[in-house]
Design a protein around this motif. Structure first.
Motif, mmCIF file in Angstrom:
data_model
loop_
_atom_site.group_PDB
_atom_site.id
_atom_site.type_symbol
_atom_site.label_atom_id
_atom_site.label_comp_id
_atom_site.label_asym_id
_atom_site.label_seq_id
_atom_site.Cartn_x
_atom_site.Cartn_y
_atom_site.Cartn_z
ATOM 1 N N LYS A 159 25.208 136.060 24.084
ATOM 2 C CA LYS A 159 25.168 134.634 24.394
ATOM 3 C C LYS A 159 24.807 133.820 23.150
ATOM 4 C CE LYS A 159 23.234 131.377 27.754
ATOM 5 N NZ LYS A 159 24.574 130.976 28.244
ATOM 6 N N GLN A 160 23.837 134.305 22.387
ATOM 7 C CA GLN A 160 23.454 133.606 21.171
ATOM 8 C C GLN A 160 24.582 133.613 20.146
ATOM 9 O OE1 GLN A 160 22.547 134.876 17.874
ATOM 10 N NE2 GLN A 160 21.434 133.098 17.083
ATOM 11 N N ASN A 161 25.306 134.735 20.049
ATOM 12 C CA ASN A 161 26.465 134.801 19.151
ATOM 13 C C ASN A 161 27.492 133.737 19.506
ATOM 14 O OD1 ASN A 161 25.271 137.037 17.975
ATOM 15 N ND2 ASN A 161 26.544 138.519 19.056
ATOM 16 N N ARG A 162 27.780 133.647 20.815
ATOM 17 C CA ARG A 162 28.783 132.688 21.279
ATOM 18 C C ARG A 162 28.328 131.248 21.021
ATOM 19 N NH1 ARG A 162 33.911 132.203 21.875
ATOM 20 N NH2 ARG A 162 33.950 134.313 22.763
ATOM 21 N N ASN A 163 27.065 130.943 21.289
ATOM 22 C CA ASN A 163 26.575 129.584 21.090
ATOM 23 C C ASN A 163 26.571 129.187 19.620
ATOM 24 O OD1 ASN A 163 26.228 129.253 23.814
ATOM 25 N ND2 ASN A 163 24.018 129.574 23.805
ATOM 26 N N MET A 164 26.260 130.132 18.748
ATOM 27 C CA MET A 164 26.309 129.841 17.315
ATOM 28 C C MET A 164 27.745 129.592 16.861
ATOM 29 S SD MET A 164 23.234 129.637 16.170
ATOM 30 C CE MET A 164 22.917 128.901 17.804
ATOM 31 N N GLN A 165 28.706 130.276 17.518
ATOM 32 C CA GLN A 165 30.104 130.026 17.204
ATOM 33 C C GLN A 165 30.501 128.618 17.639
ATOM 34 O OE1 GLN A 165 32.979 132.171 19.496
ATOM 35 N NE2 GLN A 165 34.575 132.024 17.939
ATOM 36 N N LEU A 166 30.025 128.192 18.820
ATOM 37 C CA LEU A 166 30.324 126.843 19.301
ATOM 38 C C LEU A 166 29.660 125.792 18.417
ATOM 39 C CD1 LEU A 166 29.885 127.424 23.147
ATOM 40 C CD2 LEU A 166 32.030 127.212 21.882
ATOM 41 N N LYS A 167 28.468 126.097 17.950
ATOM 42 C CA LYS A 167 27.746 125.168 17.078
ATOM 43 C C LYS A 167 28.430 125.032 15.730
ATOM 44 C CE LYS A 167 23.204 124.518 14.922
ATOM 45 N NZ LYS A 167 21.854 125.108 14.715
ATOM 46 N N GLY A 168 28.989 126.135 15.245
ATOM 47 C CA GLY A 168 29.669 126.104 13.955
ATOM 48 C C GLY A 168 28.783 126.545 12.808
ATOM 49 N N ASP A 169 29.395 127.025 11.751
ATOM 50 C CA ASP A 169 28.649 127.515 10.588
ATOM 51 C C ASP A 169 27.966 126.353 9.864
ATOM 52 O OD1 ASP A 169 29.673 129.942 11.276
ATOM 53 O OD2 ASP A 169 31.176 130.008 9.685
ATOM 54 N N SER A 170 26.706 126.591 9.484
ATOM 55 C CA SER A 170 25.936 125.559 8.792
ATOM 56 C C SER A 170 25.434 126.023 7.425
ATOM 57 C CB SER A 170 24.731 125.136 9.651
ATOM 58 O OG SER A 170 25.164 124.600 10.884
ATOM 59 N N SER A 171 25.891 127.197 6.996
ATOM 60 C CA SER A 171 25.475 127.744 5.704
ATOM 61 C C SER A 171 26.688 128.342 5.016
ATOM 62 C CB SER A 171 24.387 128.806 5.889
ATOM 63 O OG SER A 171 23.341 128.346 6.723
ATOM 64 N N PHE A 172 26.511 128.725 3.755
ATOM 65 C CA PHE A 172 27.643 129.290 3.026
ATOM 66 C C PHE A 172 27.164 130.070 1.810
ATOM 67 C CE2 PHE A 172 26.821 124.997 1.622
ATOM 68 C CZ PHE A 172 26.843 125.072 0.245
ATOM 69 N N PHE A 173 28.002 131.010 1.391
ATOM 70 C CA PHE A 173 27.789 131.760 0.158
ATOM 71 C C PHE A 173 28.708 131.195 -0.919
ATOM 72 C CE2 PHE A 173 26.608 134.816 3.471
ATOM 73 C CZ PHE A 173 25.391 135.282 2.993
ATOM 74 N N VAL A 174 28.238 131.228 -2.144
ATOM 75 C CA VAL A 174 29.057 130.849 -3.303
ATOM 76 C C VAL A 174 29.069 132.030 -4.263
ATOM 77 C CG1 VAL A 174 29.463 129.148 -5.122
ATOM 78 C CG2 VAL A 174 28.204 128.486 -3.054
ATOM 79 N N GLN A 175 30.253 132.385 -4.746
ATOM 80 C CA GLN A 175 30.365 133.463 -5.724
ATOM 81 C C GLN A 175 31.565 133.190 -6.625
ATOM 82 O OE1 GLN A 175 31.080 137.235 -3.775
ATOM 83 N NE2 GLN A 175 32.874 136.500 -2.694
ATOM 84 N N PRO A 176 31.573 133.736 -7.832
ATOM 85 C CA PRO A 176 32.736 133.560 -8.712
ATOM 86 C C PRO A 176 33.980 134.195 -8.107
ATOM 87 C CG PRO A 176 30.828 134.376 -9.932
ATOM 88 C CD PRO A 176 30.487 134.491 -8.483
ATOM 89 N N HIS A 177 35.116 133.556 -8.316
ATOM 90 C CA HIS A 177 36.386 134.104 -7.867
ATOM 91 C C HIS A 177 36.882 135.073 -8.943
ATOM 92 C CE1 HIS A 177 40.702 133.289 -6.182
ATOM 93 N NE2 HIS A 177 40.268 134.511 -5.966
#
Length: 387
Positions: free
Chosen positions: A41-59
């Motif tokens: 349930k928590q997985n699903r709700n976080m999906q509905l909420k949407g991502d709020s963080s991100f990783f940055v790395q060199p391409h």
């Protein structure tokens, strides 16, 4: 006093970091974080909420260690953060290939005896990781990049029962247009054949894959390597239907074909969740353009944004854009060589303004991978992160 069902509902909308903190002081929360129903349930709700963080790395090349940074959107720092030792673990042992609903799929670059898998899955919030066994007869080895697609919350098929989709694609022969596809079944720890994908005549940008409605989309490259009479003269989007095992080729917008030979040209596709579709983002000479695929059958696109980096009113007077991604189907993240900004893709364009998120030190060509803080399990046999 709230009923248990109401407490469960409230807690299920909290990110994993907050839940794990509460679990040390709240017995109810301690029981929830280990309950399979609550985790789903928590997985699903976080999906509905949407991502709020991100990783940055060199391409850069998958096979070598590079810088890796973790950042959150403004206002989410307390609840969405990831421990620095978790980021260090992924940085020293792997390269981030994909991130979905709390799980991060990495290419193993470590020589440690305990890290003897080609791929591993990690949940930075729960500080756990799990090695993925390599498929038999794999042509790609440690000296080649891996072509994978990773996505959680995929509808389950009888043929491939799973909690997530991890698909590895490999060209059958050098210079071949046919990709052999294998899907990992975590419950059995085996790889199953999943048909063949026709990639057309061009190379595909595997880091730019999108799943929507039984179909995985990949954007091709745009190098000038075909005669104008060739059907693959212009770049295209491959739509590979998992159930049917068939590929369809979608033309990119005519406007996006301009300036393809310019060294500043970059293009990627991302989910456009509002319409269960995809969007195409192009950077050319400091100008960002976004199109949305409006109709799959006709292959029609519509442009929703065209703006010069300087017109976004960034902090830098002469910003050089180094990378971009789309969050929640509504927010464009733009990385310059020094900073990361957010720009709203919805609402009145006259009131839109770029917002500064953070600084970064990943160089002039970066990849941005969105992240959500969930309790999602890596799988049976997962280990605790260690540096």
């Amino acid at each position: 006093m709230a009923f248990d069902g109401e407490i469960l509902e409230i807690f299920s909308w909290l990110p994993a970091k907050s839940l794990l903190k509460f679990s040390s002081a709240c017995n109810a929360c301690k029981d929830y974080v280990s309950d399979p129903f609550f985790i789903k349930k928590q997985n699903r709700n976080m999906q509905l909420k949407g991502d709020s963080s991100f990783f940055v790395q060199p391409h850069s090349c998958q096979r070598f260690e590079g810088n890796l940074e973790f950042h959150t959107l403004p206002g989410e720092e307390i609840s969405e953060g990831v421990a620095s030792e978790c980021v260090e673990f992924m940085k020293t042992n792997g390269r981030v290939l994909a991130s979905s609903n709390g799980l991060v799929c990495c290419r193993n670059i470590s020589n440690k005896a305990t890290m003897n898998h080609l791929l591993f899955i990690c949940n930075p919030a729960t500080r756990s990781w799990l090695g993925i066994p390599s498929p038999a007869n794999l042509r790609s080895t440690m000296d080649k990049d891996l072509h994978i697609f990773f996505q959680c919350n995929i509808e389950l098929y009888d043929q491939f029962p799973r909690d997530y989709l991890l698909m590895l694609m490999e060209y059958e022969e050098d210079w071949s247009n046919t990709l052999s596809c294998k899907i990992y079944v975590p419950q059995k720890e085996i790889w199953l054949e999943a048909g063949h994908m026709d990639s057309g005549g061009r190379n595909l940008l595997f880091e730019s894959g999108v799943y929507q409605g039984d179909t995985i989309y990949f954007l091709s490259d745009w190098s000038p390597c075909f005669a104008e009479r060739s059907p693959f003269y212009w770049p295209y989007v491959v739509a590979f239907n998992l159930k049917e095992g068939k590929s369809r080729f979608l033309k990119v917008p005519k406007e996006s074909r301009k300036g393809l030979t310019d060294q500043s040209c970059r293009m990627r596709i991302f989910p456009w969740e509002k319409e269960n579709s995809i969007c195409l983002v192009k950077l050319l000479k400091g100008v960002l353009i976004v199109w949305v695929l409006r109709d799959f059958n006709s292959g029609s696109w519509s442009r929703i944004l065209k703006i010069r980096g300087r017109a976004m009113r960034m902090i830098e007077p002469e910003p050089i854009i180094a990378g971009f991604t789309v969050l929640k189907g509504s927010t464009l993240l733009v990385a310059t060589t020094k900073r990361v900004y957010r720009y709203d893709l919805t609402g009145d364009w006259k009131s839109r303004r770029v917002r500064n998120i953070c600084r970064h030190q990943c160089g002039g060509d970066v990849l941005l991978s969105s992240y959500s803080s969930t309790l999602r399990l890596c799988g049976d046999g997962a280990s605790v992160l260690s540096i």
